[in-house]
Design an enzyme around this catalytic site. Structure first.
Site, PDB file in Angstrom:
ATOM      1  CE  LYS A 172       5.433   3.807  -7.906  1.00  0.00           C
ATOM      2  NZ  LYS A 172       6.872   3.566  -8.143  1.00  0.00           N
ATOM      3  N   GLY A 203       8.227   7.940  -9.123  1.00  0.00           N
ATOM      4  CA  GLY A 203       8.040   8.171  -7.694  1.00  0.00           C
ATOM      5  C   GLY A 203       8.234   6.891  -6.920  1.00  0.00           C
ATOM      6  N   GLY A 205       6.917   4.252  -3.521  1.00  0.00           N
ATOM      7  CA  GLY A 205       5.663   3.659  -3.065  1.00  0.00           C
ATOM      8  C   GLY A 205       4.898   4.537  -2.096  1.00  0.00           C
ATOM      9  N   GLY A 207       5.051   7.700  -1.799  1.00  0.00           N
ATOM     10  CA  GLY A 207       4.629   8.952  -2.434  1.00  0.00           C
ATOM     11  C   GLY A 207       3.614   8.697  -3.539  1.00  0.00           C
ATOM     12  N   GLY A 209       2.999   6.236  -5.421  1.00  0.00           N
ATOM     13  CA  GLY A 209       2.283   4.952  -5.360  1.00  0.00           C
ATOM     14  C   GLY A 209       1.029   5.057  -4.503  1.00  0.00           C
ATOM     15  CD  GLU A 247      -1.231 -10.673 -12.268  1.00  0.00           C
ATOM     16  OE1 GLU A 247      -0.693 -11.738 -11.902  1.00  0.00           O
ATOM     17  OE2 GLU A 247      -2.328 -10.629 -12.832  1.00  0.00           O
ATOM     18  CB  CYS A 280       6.648 -13.316  -9.748  1.00  0.00           C
ATOM     19  SG  CYS A 280       6.225 -13.149 -11.497  1.00  0.00           S
ATOM     20  CD  GLU A 380       8.643 -13.374  -4.368  1.00  0.00           C
ATOM     21  OE1 GLU A 380       8.436 -12.331  -3.720  1.00  0.00           O
ATOM     22  OE2 GLU A 380       8.273 -13.523  -5.527  1.00  0.00           O
TER      23      GLU A 380
END
Ligand code: NAD
Length: 476
Positions: A172, A203, A205, A207, A209, A247, A280, A380
């Site tokens: 996904k 999709g 998150g 749904g 996810g 991660e 990141c 962040e």
């Protein structure tokens, strides 16, 4: 031209969604709709998981060489279509075309090569001293959930090792940047992986996810994205006790000692702004030894002034827009927070760069005299925004660097080898980069603390998808 990309890839074929629910994909440079995808429903997730489950037994039992040959064929197909991949990435998340071709799309083939080399050398069977057998076996059906910032980097770091060791997968991708994953799926299809080995359902998150994270027939969930979503996924996965590798985010420190090389400050600015600050592992907190601090602030401001922001379609090493309206608003808000918190703005600021009145473009921004308690030093930002913090001693630099919930990548600039080694060992992060040296191919990528728990790439990335089985001796 508007691309119609509503279909999913399930059991070796492109199929229409069970209950179509359209989502527009926005080109961040133009703010215009460039494609339409569909958000998957539980029925789509279930169908993809069922296909992966049915394919698991035969795929996991194929000889290693056969799977390696498929991955080698995928590498060839990937290289052949690198330009298509770059175009998709540039359109969906705004990376300038040269960088999209080299670093963004190129990271995919780089990782596939790294995994081929690591898997060739990997032994899946070994013996204990008493001759008992230790076997490493694929964990099963894996859900793979990926973000938008380095889309192919993330997808290849998951799908390739998983399939190589004999797992089957349901991907996904980010709903914000799904087009590159559709190109990747076309590559997998062209190579001819057996039906069900690789499945892709678009999709969001909440749904697909969440459905993958909590699915009783998914054995493992591999996630890259925000710490917020990583925590939610871990909770959703708890009831079925599946393995979860994460991660997550970062707030890397770049410790610049007084004896750093001449290019250290400019290099740090460029690294922070790379990919429009959407990495990141970006070194977003530059800690500078007090004796060179004023000079460093001047060099950093000059370096920021030289950074050009512009159209991703143009060739060159300029910065593109950030990915979305949501990110644009969040970054603008945090730049204002920095000003309100009393940090000294030495480059950039709120608003768009001159001459750009459309698209999610941000002015490359630097704050000096930042205190590590300020929000711009703790959160962040995920945009081209650098904070500069002075320090007086090695001990203080280490303390400030470690004073964060994250622990992904830290950076050290010094010409003193012993100091570099000593400080590197004290930093609580999965990666430490010294004097601008980038990580080698197939090195482990991952974080400490709230930056996650997995290690992707090379041998470590393969091991994430394996179980260990112990078989006792035969007794007559
Ligand atoms: P995000 O967490 O919002 O989304 C990432 C993916 O997770 C998307 O596919 C999204 O649909 C899905 N998702 C969101 N909520 C979910 C939920 N509750 N359950 C299941 N899936 C869910 O992150 P993003 O904005 O796409 O990406 C940026 C973030 O990713 C940053 O925090 C960045 O630091 C992190 N990142 C980390 C690494 C690393 O290797 N450590 C690499 C790249 C990006």
């Amino acid at each position: 031209m508007l691309l119609d990309k509503r279909n999913f890839y399930i059991n070796g074929a492109w199929v229409a969604p069970a209950k179509p629910r359209d989502l527009e994909v926005i080109n961040p440079a133009t703010e215009e709709i460039c494609a339409v995808i569909s958000l998957g429903d539980k029925a789509d997730t279930d169908a993809a998981v069922a296909a992966a489950r049915a394919a698991f037994d035969p795929w996991s039992m194929t000889p290693k060489k056969e799977r390696l040959d498929m991955i080698r064929a995928l590498l060839e197909e990937y290289k052949r279509r690198n330009d298509d991949m770059a175009e998709a990435i540039s359109m969906e998340m705004g990376a300038p075309i040269d960088m999209a071709t080299s670093a963004q799309a190129g990271s995919g083939s780089w990782h596939i090569e790294g995994f081929i080399e690591a898997f060739e050398k990997m032994t899946l069977e070994s013996r204990l001293a008493n001759d008992e057998l230790i076997v490493r076996e694929p964990i099963g059906v894996c859900g793979l959930i990926t973000p938008w910032n380095w889309p192919m980097n993330q997808v290849t770091l998951k799908a390739v090792p998983a399939m190589a060791v004999g797992c089957t997968v349901v991907l996904k991708p980010s709903e914000v940047a799904p087009l590159s994953s559709i190109v990747f799926t076309e590559m997998v299809h062209a190579v001819g992986f057996p039906a069900g080995v690789f499945n892709m359902v678009n999709g969001d998150g909440v749904g697909v996810g969440t459905q993958l994270s909590s699915h009783p027939d998914v054995d493992m969930l591999s996630f890259t994205g925000s710490t917020r979503a990583g925590a939610l996924i871990t909770k959703a996965a708890a009831d079925t006790v599946k393995r979860v590798t994460l991660e997550l985010g970062g707030k890397g420190a770049n410790i610049v000692f007084a004896d750093a090389d001449d290019k250290a400050i400019e290099r740090g600015v460029k690294q922070c702004f790379g990919n429009t600050g959407q990495s990141c592992n970006a070194p977003t907190r530059m800690l500078v030894e007090r004796s060179i601090y004023d000079k460093a602030v001047k060099i950093a401001a000059e370096a920021a002034e030289k950074v050009r922001v512009g159209d991703p379609k143009e060739h060159g090493n300029h910065l593109g827009p950030v990915v979305s309206d949501v990110q644009f608003g969040k970054i603008q808000g945090l730049i204002q927070v920095g000003i309100d918190e009393g940090a000294r703005l030495i480059a950039g600021g709120t608003g768009r760069p001159e001459g750009l009145d459309r698209g999610y473009f941000i002015r490359p921004t630097i704050f000096a005299d930042v205190n590590n308690d300020m929000r711009i030093a703790r959160e962040e930002v995920f945009g081209p925004v650098l904070t500069m913090i002075p320090f007086d001693s090695e001990e203080e630099a280490i303390r400030v660097a470690n004073d964060t919930v994250y622990g992904l990548t830290n950076y050290i600039q010094t010409q003193d080898k012993e100091k570099a080694k000593r400080v590197a060992r004290r930093l609580r992060s999965g990666m430490v980069r010294i004097n601008g040296v980038d990580s080698a191919a197939a090195a482990p990528f991952g974080g400490y603390k709230q930056s996650g728990n997995g290690r992707e790439g090379g041998i470590w990335g393969l091991e994430d998808f394996l179980e260990i089985k112990h078989v006792t001796q035969w007794k007559d």
